[in-house]
Every structure is written in C-alpha cells, then in structure tokens.
Design a protein around this motif. Structure first.
Motif, PDB file in Angstrom:
ATOM      1  N   GLY A   1      -7.033   0.198  -0.173  1.00  0.00           N
ATOM      2  CA  GLY A   1      -6.197   1.378  -0.004  1.00  0.00           C
ATOM      3  C   GLY A   1      -5.530   1.783  -1.296  1.00  0.00           C
ATOM      4  O   GLY A   1      -5.790   1.212  -2.357  1.00  0.00           O
TER       5      GLY A   1
ATOM      6  N   LEU B   1      -2.007  -4.557   0.358  1.00  0.00           N
ATOM      7  CA  LEU B   1      -3.204  -4.524  -0.477  1.00  0.00           C
ATOM      8  C   LEU B   1      -3.667  -5.931  -0.831  1.00  0.00           C
ATOM      9  O   LEU B   1      -4.851  -6.209  -0.933  1.00  0.00           O
TER      10      LEU B   1
ATOM     11  N   ALA C   1       0.850  -1.188   0.000  1.00  0.00           N
ATOM     12  CA  ALA C   1       0.000   0.000   0.000  1.00  0.00           C
ATOM     13  C   ALA C   1       0.889   1.242   0.000  1.00  0.00           C
ATOM     14  O   ALA C   1       2.071   1.187   0.365  1.00  0.00           O
TER      15      ALA C   1
ATOM     16  N   ALA D   1      -2.237   2.303  -3.809  1.00  0.00           N
ATOM     17  CA  ALA D   1      -1.107   1.440  -4.162  1.00  0.00           C
ATOM     18  C   ALA D   1       0.210   2.215  -4.153  1.00  0.00           C
ATOM     19  O   ALA D   1       0.240   3.433  -4.366  1.00  0.00           O
TER      20      ALA D   1
END
Length: 179
Positions: free
Chosen positions: A142, A111, A73, A144
């Motif tokens: 979320g 992620l 993330a 990247a």
C-alpha cells in the motif's frame, strides 16, 4: 549554542515515515506514534527507536524488553493521531490488533511490522535510544504515511508491473528463517 525552539522548527521540515511503536508484557501495554525510527544493520537486522523518558509510554518500554514497530499505511492517519494525542487507555481501542510471536501488539494493515528485542539502551538528552534486534516480520502493501511540515502526507507506492512481494503473516518467523 542552538536554541531549542529553532532546532524543533528545523526538524519539523524533516519528513519521515510514521510508525506506531507498541509493547506488551510485565510493564503493561503501551504505544506511541514516532518518526524517530531507522535501520541500523541487516546483520543482524537491527532498528533504533528513540523514546522520551518523560513520555507516558516510557515505563512500559523500559520494563518489557520487547517492542513492535508498525510502519503505517497512508489510510492509517487517524490511528496515528490517536496514539499521538490520546490517553494510553484509549489508544488500543482503535485499529485491529494481532498478537505477535513475542506477545506484542501488531497493527493489522500496517505496511510492515518489525517484532524486536531491545538489546541496548543509550541515554541521549531527554530520550533513550533503543537498539532493537528484529526477530520476526509481518506486513503488506500500500501507500505510506509520512509526516513533515507538521502534517501528514501520503506517499504513493510505485506502480509495479507485477504484484509487489508481500510480507505475509503466514511467513512470520525468526528473521533468519525468511532468508
């Protein structure tokens, strides 16, 4: 023949998702930061991961036969730096880690995490290309983290009208069970 330095300069312009590729087992615990990861097939779910045979992490990946690809993330940039620059014994001191179904290190807050069995290895120049069948998934939502032009960038997730689907840790199971 293309000059290696010119090739590296051109490749620095290729933006890619940032991953922590981790393993644990008879060969020890190890991990590295990578952008050289991509999907091969969804039947069976398979990824490929490229690893330099000269890397300090290589012996563990060579021996263990399993790995986890943790898709980072945007707020996990610091841990990407640690895994890219610090000695192996310092890498797992940062971040919160869970143990995957196959015993490998899963990064909390990633992620997505793809737990895999290495099913084929192909030498290619200085690297091995690892073909990895995915047998479990985990992760959340979320923005990247991507790497391009020799620096990190955040890639915002699109705003969705409803909560996006999440790969909840409670759903971790062999991939065929998620279908």
């Amino acid at each position: 023949m293309i000059d290696g330095a010119a090739y590296r300069e051109a490749m620095a312009r290729l933006a890619g998702a940032v991953h922590l590729v981790t393993t644990d087992g008879p060969g020890g615990r190890a991990g590295f930061t990578a952008t050289a990861v991509c999907s091969v097939s969804d039947a069976p779910p398979t990824l490929l991961v490229c690893i330099n045979r000269g890397a300090s992490a290589f012996p563990a990946f060579d021996r263990n036969g399993r790995l986890c690809v943790n898709l980072l993330a945007a707020d996990q940039r610091a841990i990407a730096d640690v895994f890219g620059r610090r000695p192996m014994d310092e890498r797992f001191r940062v971040g919160a880690w869970d143990e995957g179904l196959g015993g490998g290190p899963l990064l909390a807050g990633a992620l997505a995490a793809f737990e895999c069995r290495i099913v084929r290895r192909v030498p290619a120049g200085t690297h091995d290309v690892l073909f990895c069948e995915v047998d479990a998934l985990a992760g959340g939502g979320g923005d990247a983290l991507v790497y391009g032009f020799r620096r990190y960038h955040a890639l915002a997730a699109e705003a969705a009208p409803a909560e996006p689907p999440r790969l909840d840790r409670a759903l971790r199971a062999p991939s065929h069970a998620l279908l």
